[in-house]
Design a protein around this motif. Structure first.
Motif, PDB file in Angstrom:
ATOM      1  N   ARG A 376       0.838  -1.189   0.000  1.00  0.00           N
ATOM      2  CA  ARG A 376       0.000   0.000   0.000  1.00  0.00           C
ATOM      3  C   ARG A 376       0.878   1.246   0.000  1.00  0.00           C
ATOM      4  O   ARG A 376       0.636   2.205  -0.736  1.00  0.00           O
ATOM      5  CB  ARG A 376      -0.897  -0.022   1.243  1.00  0.00           C
ATOM      6  CG  ARG A 376      -2.081   0.886   1.163  1.00  0.00           C
ATOM      7  CD  ARG A 376      -1.820   2.239   1.729  1.00  0.00           C
ATOM      8  NE  ARG A 376      -1.494   2.194   3.142  1.00  0.00           N
ATOM      9  CZ  ARG A 376      -0.952   3.204   3.798  1.00  0.00           C
ATOM     10  NH1 ARG A 376      -0.656   4.331   3.173  1.00  0.00           N
ATOM     11  NH2 ARG A 376      -0.693   3.092   5.075  1.00  0.00           N
ATOM     12  N   GLY A 379       2.333   1.779  -3.252  1.00  0.00           N
ATOM     13  CA  GLY A 379       1.298   2.351  -4.112  1.00  0.00           C
ATOM     14  C   GLY A 379       1.141   3.841  -3.854  1.00  0.00           C
ATOM     15  O   GLY A 379       1.029   4.646  -4.780  1.00  0.00           O
ATOM     16  N   SER A 383       1.699   6.822  -6.364  1.00  0.00           N
ATOM     17  CA  SER A 383       0.591   7.721  -6.605  1.00  0.00           C
ATOM     18  C   SER A 383       1.016   9.176  -6.396  1.00  0.00           C
ATOM     19  O   SER A 383       0.700  10.060  -7.191  1.00  0.00           O
ATOM     20  CB  SER A 383      -0.544   7.346  -5.653  1.00  0.00           C
ATOM     21  OG  SER A 383      -1.631   8.150  -5.883  1.00  0.00           O
ATOM     22  N   ALA A 575       1.551   2.129  -9.360  1.00  0.00           N
ATOM     23  CA  ALA A 575       0.626   2.403  -8.262  1.00  0.00           C
ATOM     24  C   ALA A 575      -0.480   1.356  -8.232  1.00  0.00           C
ATOM     25  O   ALA A 575      -0.783   0.769  -7.189  1.00  0.00           O
ATOM     26  CB  ALA A 575       0.045   3.792  -8.426  1.00  0.00           C
ATOM     27  N   ASN A 578       0.706  -2.144  -7.084  1.00  0.00           N
ATOM     28  CA  ASN A 578       0.957  -2.224  -5.648  1.00  0.00           C
ATOM     29  C   ASN A 578      -0.334  -2.141  -4.848  1.00  0.00           C
ATOM     30  O   ASN A 578      -0.493  -2.846  -3.858  1.00  0.00           O
ATOM     31  CB  ASN A 578       1.922  -1.123  -5.224  1.00  0.00           C
ATOM     32  CG  ASN A 578       3.345  -1.494  -5.567  1.00  0.00           C
ATOM     33  OD1 ASN A 578       3.855  -2.507  -5.098  1.00  0.00           O
ATOM     34  ND2 ASN A 578       3.984  -0.722  -6.414  1.00  0.00           N
ATOM     35  N   TYR A 579      -1.241  -1.306  -5.293  1.00  0.00           N
ATOM     36  CA  TYR A 579      -2.520  -1.232  -4.582  1.00  0.00           C
ATOM     37  C   TYR A 579      -3.268  -2.555  -4.677  1.00  0.00           C
ATOM     38  O   TYR A 579      -3.935  -2.963  -3.740  1.00  0.00           O
ATOM     39  CB  TYR A 579      -3.397  -0.117  -5.147  1.00  0.00           C
ATOM     40  CG  TYR A 579      -3.039   1.265  -4.637  1.00  0.00           C
ATOM     41  CD1 TYR A 579      -2.805   1.478  -3.294  1.00  0.00           C
ATOM     42  CD2 TYR A 579      -2.956   2.341  -5.497  1.00  0.00           C
ATOM     43  CE1 TYR A 579      -2.483   2.741  -2.825  1.00  0.00           C
ATOM     44  CE2 TYR A 579      -2.642   3.605  -5.036  1.00  0.00           C
ATOM     45  CZ  TYR A 579      -2.404   3.806  -3.694  1.00  0.00           C
ATOM     46  OH  TYR A 579      -2.099   5.037  -3.227  1.00  0.00           O
ATOM     47  N   GLY A 588      -6.541   0.610  -6.557  1.00  0.00           N
ATOM     48  CA  GLY A 588      -5.924  -0.111  -7.665  1.00  0.00           C
ATOM     49  C   GLY A 588      -6.819  -0.142  -8.878  1.00  0.00           C
ATOM     50  O   GLY A 588      -6.391   0.161 -10.000  1.00  0.00           O
TER      51      GLY A 588
END
Lengths: 1314, 150
Positions: A376, A379, A383, A575, A578-579, A588
């Protein structure tokens, strides 16, 4: 002390492990060096951490350095204390000695000298060079070692160990290691103590003016570094953390305004992981460090230690918050930093963190939630990086390529513009670039959404860039710098606090002059008056950024639209990926949508569609319709491009089923038009489509349709159409699902005709074929529009489809149809249970009771059984049955609603005709109970027979039973057959008895009439036709006195009539026949005479023939008559006939009633006299003795064997000769005495004739002499009259059955004395 | 400034969402509220990690971004209240202050929600369309703006 900073740095860089000094007393080191160094790093070492708790360190690194080595020599004492961490942590004294004297004299004093320094931690390694085979040497070595131990080891501490050069003892190395570690531990503890004391001292002085952060830093970092060398990373990290805390406190101390830093070239490239970026000496400012560099420096050390601790998660987590925090700090100092420095720094920082942690995935080594959190964070970093990157791209004019999606809007529109003190201006030679940009801006066409959807694009900027940029320039162009700064807070919207207000004016002046973007005063003047155009702003920003960005890769990514998109995609994918691995699935998926948008732009519809589908599924799944409405048209467009008809249709349907407020009517019509266009024209193969969200249906409110087994019906269904316009369905079918049986497939009701659905509510009726019993719910609605096979599963509660239908509760499946199990639908019952008159036309009532079922158009077939006859010519009457008590259910109703009950039965009456045995029911009779009256006549040929009181005859009801078969046809295929038994009877049952027998032979015959019907019978006349052998007394016809009549007999009561008769002559059958025949012949005599005379007179042939035939006829009639007479004689003579003329008054609703007038000329007052005939059998008296035989008494002395006695019978004539039924032979009577010859001996004539006078009362006595032969009770001799019937003999007095015979009397002459 | 408040049902479906921005950009706030559900889910699923005690309804700050903050509140029926604000320098102590902090705001919001869903004509799980509720919410938002400003 700050002067030592440079030296400190070099020392730190040169040594990174613990040093162990080797005091090689006996020049042994070269020989044993390899053996010792092999042991490094030490596998397991126990150390104490800062809080003096033991910590196990694995692979403890250390280096053995001879004390003679240059590295350990020539250090100034002050240096030593300051950089104590690099001094040896243990001293190994290597000795050998083979002679005790030598040890005592030379070695021992030397050793004492070496170890006298308390500071050092030391121990002695005695190296034995004795070969194991040389016992002497070995012994010697042992002795010396023992001596050594005595001298140097204490009880508290072992300081010696022995190393055998030819083969060390097994435990030597362990011993050595433990001794080394003991020394190291002690040294470390002592040094930690030292540093801590020093640090404490400094900390106490913290708020004094002399305090110097650099000194504090050196001490603190030394300690940290020492911990790091000892692999006590946790402690080292703690030191850095404390250092950071302390720094942040001091740096933000008011009154001490320092340079922030970050204005050097390359500073934009974040160095938060690169601690070697800048030497500390460069960032020293007064007594502290520049914030910009130093905070990154601290973070880099923290992250280094965290990586060593294998905690990349913490690096990411601390890194993320560090970046956020640092970014804030950059904002505060933004007006001193290069243009967009903050954004660039954040981008590079994020990328650096991402790269550093990229290779360090946990891969299941830690708890899953940590791992998810790690992803997270990554991410988040991606982001964050992405946002800043987009912002930069926007500034240089790639804004048109940024998708105006909610996510981008959310991220960018609240992100303030960079706030340089002055917006950069266009470089002088940039006019071609400006032209280029303008071209791009002009060429850019707003993206047209599919279906002609027009939406204002979401903002991706906090305010209009043009205004913002020009304002920042305009305020400068006023020329009054002070005004600019003073006035700005008022101009700015105030969303972000402006740091510049805090800066003293003098500083501000400096910052302005320092601006890098302020390239030349000339450009200022050139553009001061005129506001910049957008293209110019872009170009200016691009040039300014070029100056700012030192990372070539980053600059490359911003150099062209293609490169921007590449980088943008990379960041977005990073991003999103990973999300996806973290808890934050929504993030995600939403980013997947952004990737899809790029793919879509590049014409990669396949990938775009896949991603869009995910996004749509996410929004649809949770009912976020607004967001869905934004993405779904894109998906539809992709599907259209991919020629995915099913998907495209589904998307269109989904669009139509979204909240109506989300799209305009025009747009919705466009969706529908697309659906219809595809359905009607384009598709080749039928495509199934689920329109559950668009077309919903429900049964009509109210109770379900109730049908009986096998009945068809018409089902009415409400269908809600979500289409904006009318839509024509080519066909429609609706499945019904049985609730009782899941296996049973759903049954489809079809309507093949085209149905037009209006928007909103529609009512559709469907023909319902007969269904099996059970209850049914609506299943699915299917239908066809062109080539489109649609299907809807959703029910609506009677309202339009719920906008967020996914959420709707499990709807109760209300049955729409109930088909009942086969049950009686109608009941036909006889209206009355009492008997009707036989042989008369009677109303037979049949109650027709429909049981919750309509008998509309019912037809009743009547089939009479044998012995029944329907008067077809007569009307049949039908009326409402008013007997409410027929049905208990109705009774209940009546009780409940008295009022209704009184109103309900409207009396209906109708006359019907019977055609071919069928009656058609009138309409009013379809739902109410009704009764049909059918005129029926039961035919019985047999004459009812009366019974005698002497021999009561069991009455049999079966005689009067008739069966009527009724078949009722109603509904569609319901025909029910009923067999109803009807009971018919004669009005009376007759029984007779002889009431009295008078002396003159008159018999009083009582005739008892039992009424058999529930009606009042009136007897008008009664007469008796007597059989042979009986005659009426007197000369009457046998009628009772007429004044008795009329005689009323109440229902089921009895009445009696007395007839007076007497026995008459029995007429012989033959005689009777002869009499009658002769009488007849006599009557015919005249006719024959006429024939004869005509035959004599006329001789013509024709006449003769005529006569012959006439004669034949007469003969035939004679013969016929004779046979009649025979019958008559046969019939009449056996039984008497009772004739009763009677009338009946009764109601057909009760039972028997006056017969129906068949011819229809029945009048009310006309009395109908009916005739009832009953046969009565009279029997002549059975006993009619004409002779009496009396047994005369025996002598009183009794009988004994051998005694002669006379038995006497008296025979008496009881009747005179006229009515004597006995055959007589001249007044003589034949007698016979019979006796058992074993018991009796008879003397005299046993059989013979005696003369008896024929006069009544004459008598004679017959005597027989007899001797009993045996003693005992014996049967006496009997007198019989063989020629006289026994019935004519009366025994009076009767003879005994048995007589007692005594044994013979004893004779004395034969007596012999004993 | 509070830019958006939302009520999200226990199946994460929006029940009520109201933005207080001038611009026509409600959709981005929809997005923010929707994505913040990720955090709520995470907190609810990992109560240990987030230190969330069971009987605490106020979830605190969900979303620390640079430019806006998202606060959450979770009722016992798993209905979530989300608040998006652009006030960036609210200290954590102020947030939890029951007298004037965001926790107080949520209490009042919760009360309004309870009143709205107690309406017999409201279908549970459906969007809240009550105008009274909307007015009340906007009053709460306004008064919160005043109190926090003062």
């Amino acid at each position: 002390m700050a002067n030592y900073l440079a030296q400190f740095q070099t020392i730190k860089n040169s040594c990174d492990h613990i040093v162990i000094a080797v005091e090689d007393v006996s020049d042994l080191w070269p020989n044993i060096k390899s053996g010792f160094e092999e042991r490094v790093p030490i596998k397991r070492a126990s150390l104490n951490n800062k809080t003096r708790n033991p910590v196990l360190v694995e692979n403890f690194p250390c280096e053995f350095i001879l004390t003679t080595d240059s590295r350990l020599r020539s250090r100034f004492p002050q240096e030593q204390s300051l950089f104590w961490f690099r001094e040896p942590y243990a001293t190994i004294v290597l000795v050998t000695c083979e002679d005790l004297d030598e040890f005592k004299t030379i070695l021992k004093p030397r050793l004492k000298l070496i170890v006298q320094n308390d500071e050092k931690e030391w121990f002695i390694v005695f190296v034995s060079r004795a070969h194991p085979s040389n016992d002497n040497a070995v012994k010697m070595a042992k002795k010396v070692y023992a001596k050594l131990e005595v001298d140097f080891s204490t009880k508290k501490r072992e300081r010696c160990c022995k190393y055998d050069i030819h083969g060390p003892e097994a435990n030597f190395w362990d011993d050595l290691e433990s001794k080394i570690m003991e020394c190291v531990r002690n040294t470390l503890d002592r040094r930690v103590q030292f540093y801590e004391d020093e640090i404490r001292k400094l900390t106490e002085q913290r708020f004094m003016p002399v305090w110097n952060f650099c000194n504090f830093f050196i001490l603190k970092e030394s300690l940290a570094f020492m911990f790091e060398m000892a692999h006590l990373y946790e402690d080292a990290l703690r030191e850095y953390d404390e250092l950071e805390l302390c720094y942040l406190e001091t740096v933000n101390m008011p009154g001490k305004q320092r340079e922030f830093g970050g204005v050097d070239h390359g500073d934009d490239w974040a160095a938060l992981l690169n601690h070697e970026n800048k030497p500390l000496t460069q960032i020293v400012q007064d007594d502290s460090f520049r914030e910009f560099e130093f905070r990154q420096y601290l973070f880099s050390y923290q992250s280094k230690l965290l990586f060593k601790l294998n905690r990349p998660f913490e690096v990411a987590s601390r890194g993320h918050s560090f970046i956020i925090g640092f970014s804030k700090a950059l904002t505060l100092h933004e007006n001193m930093l290069p243009f967009c420095m903050r954004e660039v720094w954040v981008i590079t920082a994020c990328l650096a963190l991402i790269n550093a942690t990229a290779s360090r995935n946990y891969d299941g080594l830690v708890a899953p939630d940590i791992e998810k959190e790690f992803y997270r964070l990554k991410g988040d970093l991606y982001s964050l990086c992405r946002v800043k990157f987009m912002r930069l791209a926007y500034l240089i004019g790639y804004g048109a390529d940024i998708e105006k999606s909610p996510v981008n809007s959310a991220l960018l529109s609240m992100l303030p513009w960079p706030k340089p003190p002055v917006w950069p201006s266009v470089p002088p030679d940039a006019s071609p670039e400006v032209l280029e940009k303008e071209k791009v801006i002009l060429q850019a066409t707003p993206k047209i959404k599919h279906f002609g959807i027009q939406r204002k694009p979401l903002p991706v900027e906090p305010s209009v860039l043009l205004r913002e940029a020009n304002r920042r320039r305009a305020s400068l162009s006023a020329g009054n710098v002070f005004e600019v700064f003073d006035g700005r807070p008022a101009l700015i919207d105030g969303s972000a606090s402006d740091a510049s207000s805090r800066i003293p004016l003098s500083k501000k002046m400096n910052t302005i002059s320092m601006l890098r973007t302020n390239s030349s005063p000339g450009t200022f003047d050139g553009s001061v008056d005129r506001p910049m155009r957008l293209a110019e702003i872009y170009v200016a920003a691009e040039h300014a950024l070029k100056h700012t960005i030192s990372d070539a890769d980053l600059w490359k990514a911003l150099s062209s639209v293609e490169e921007f998109e590449k980088k943008y995609l990379e960041l977005t994918k990073g991003a999103a990926d990973n999300y996806h691995h973290s808890w934050w699935k929504r993030h995600g998926v939403v980013l997947d949508g952004e990737i899809a948008a790029v793919c879509f732009g590049h014409g990669n519809f396949d990938l775009a569609a896949k991603s869009y589908e995910k996004v749509c599924a996410l929004y649809a799944g949770e009912g976020w319709q607004d967001l869905l409405a934004d993405v779904l048209p894109n998906l539809a467009e992709c599907q259209k491009m991919l020629n995915d008809q099913a998907g495209y249709l589904a998307s269109c349907v989904k669009l139509l089923s979204l909240d109506k407020g989300l799209f305009s009517t025009k747009e919705r019509q466009a969706f529908q038009a697309e659906v219809l266009r595809l359905a009607r024209s384009e598709m080749k193969d039928p495509v199934p489509l689920d329109v559950s969200s668009l077309i919903t249906f429900s049964g009509n409110p109210g109770p379900p349709l109730e049908l009986c087994d096998g009945d068809p019906g018409i089902l009415s269904v409400t269908v809600w159409s979500g289409f904006p316009d009318d839509i024509t369905l080519d066909s429609l079918s609706l499945t019904l699902t049985a609730t009782f049986n899941a296996d049973e497939g759903a049954k489809a009701l079809r309507s093949s005709t085209a149905t037009i659905l209006k928007p909103g509510r529609n009512t559709i009726t469907l023909a319902l074929p007969p269904q099996r019993p059970g209850s049914y719910v609506l299943g699915a609605l299917t239908g066809q529009i062109g080539q489109l096979r649609f299907r809807s599963h959703s029910f609506s509660k009677g309202g339009p489809a719920d906008s967020d239908d996914f959420m709707s509760y499990e709807k109760p499946t209300k049955p729409i149809l109930k088909v009942f199990k086969p049950r009686p639908l109608v009941d036909l019952a006889a209206a009355i249970s009492s008997a009707l008159l036989i042989n008369e036309t009677q109303w037979v009532g049949v109650i027709v009771r429909p049981i919750d079922y309509s008998l509309k158009g019912a037809v009743l077939y009547i089939d009479t059984g044998p012995g029944l006859n329907i008067e077809e010519s007569h009307v049949i009457e039908m009326e409402t049955c008013v007997k409410i008590s027929q049905s208990s259910a109705e009774m209940m109703n009546c009780k409940g609603t008295q009022k209704d009950c009184s109103l309900a039965p409207i009396k209906e009456f109708q006359q019907l005709k019977l055609h071919n045995g069928r009656i058609e029911f009138p309409a009013w009779a379809s739902d109410t109970n009704s009764v049909i009256w059918i005129p029926v006549r039961a035919i019985s040929d047999s004459l009812p027979r009366g019974s005698s009181s002497v021999t009561p005859q069991k009455q049999s009801n079966l005689d009067g039973m008739r069966t009527i078969a009724l078949k009722l046809e109603f509904g569609v295929s319901h025909n029910q057959i009923f067999e109803r038994h009807l009971h018919f009877t004669d009005p009376f049952h007759v029984s007779t008895r002889v009431a009295d027998k008078c002396n003159d032979g008159t018999l009083l015959l009582q005739v008892i009439l039992h009424s058999q019907v529930k009606a009042t019978l009136t007897i008008y006349d009664a007469w008796l036709e007597l059989q042979d052998g009986f005659i009426h007394t007197g000369q009457g016809t046998g009628r009772p006195t007429s004044s008795f009549f009329p005689l009323m007999i109440s229902p089921t009561s009895r009445a009696g009539i007395m007839f007076s008769i007497r026995l008459g002559k029995v007429i012989d059958k033959d005689t009777s026949f002869i009499h009658k025949a002769c009488y007849y012949v006599e009557t015919k005599h005249r006719a024959f005479n006429v024939i004869r005379s005509k035959a004599v007179q006329g001789s013509c042939h024709g006449t003769l023939n005529d006569l012959m035939s006439r004669l034949k006829f007469e003969f035939a009639s004679c013969l016929k008559k004779f046979s009649w007479i025979t019958d008559e004689v046969e019939a009449l003579e056996t039984e008497s006939i009772l004739n009763i003329r009677y009338g009946i008054s009764g109601e057909r609703t009760n039972g028997a009633h006056p017969p129906v007038a068949v011819d229809g000329i029945e009048t009310e007052d006309a009395r109908q006299d009916l005739l009832f005939k009953s046969a009565i059998v009279l029997q002549r008296p059975v006993l009619d003795p004409c002779l009496a035989v009396g047994f005369l008494p025996l002598p009183s002395t009794g009988l004994s064997v051998g005694q002669l006695i006379t038995m006497q019978w008296r025979v008496e004539r009881l009747k005179g000769p006229e009515d004597n039924g006995i055959s007589e032979h001249n007044g003589e009577v034949l007698y016979e005495v019979s006796a058992n010859s074993e018991n009796w001996m008879l003397a005299g004539r046993k059989r013979g004739h005696v003369t008896l006078s024929t006069i009544q009362g004459s008598r004679i006595v017959i005597s027989v002499l007899c001797v009993p032969l045996v003693a005992g009770y014996v049967r006496p001799p009997q007198l019989g009259l063989p020629e006289v019937d026994e019935s004519n003999i009366s025994c009076n007095p009767p003879g005994p059955h048995l007589v007692c015979v005594m044994p013979p009397a004893l004779s004395s002459s034969f007596c012999i004395p004993p | 400034m509070i830019v958006c408040v939302a009520v999200v049902g226990h199946q994460n479906n929006p029940l009520y969402i109201q933005s207080f921005t001038e611009a026509d950009d409600a959709l981005k706030l929809h997005h923010i509220v929707h994505c913040s559900l990720d955090v709520v889910d995470e907190r609810v699923n990992n109560p240990k990690k987030s230190g969330l005690t069971l009987n605490e309804t106020f979830l605190g700050l969900l979303y620390p971004t640079e430019n806006y903050k998202v606060y959450g509140y979770l009722t016992n029926t798993k209905v979530k209240f989300i608040l998006v604000t652009t006030d960036l320098d609210v200290r954590d102590a102020d947030v939890r202050n029951l007298r004037y902090g965001i926790a107080k705001f949520f209490r009042r919001f919760h009360a309004a929600y309870v009143d709205a869903v107690s309406n017999p004509f409201h279908v549970p799980g459906k969007r809240i369309t009550s105008r009274t509720f909307a007015e009340r919410v906007s009053n709460i938002v306004k008064s919160f703006g005043l109190s926090s400003a003062g």
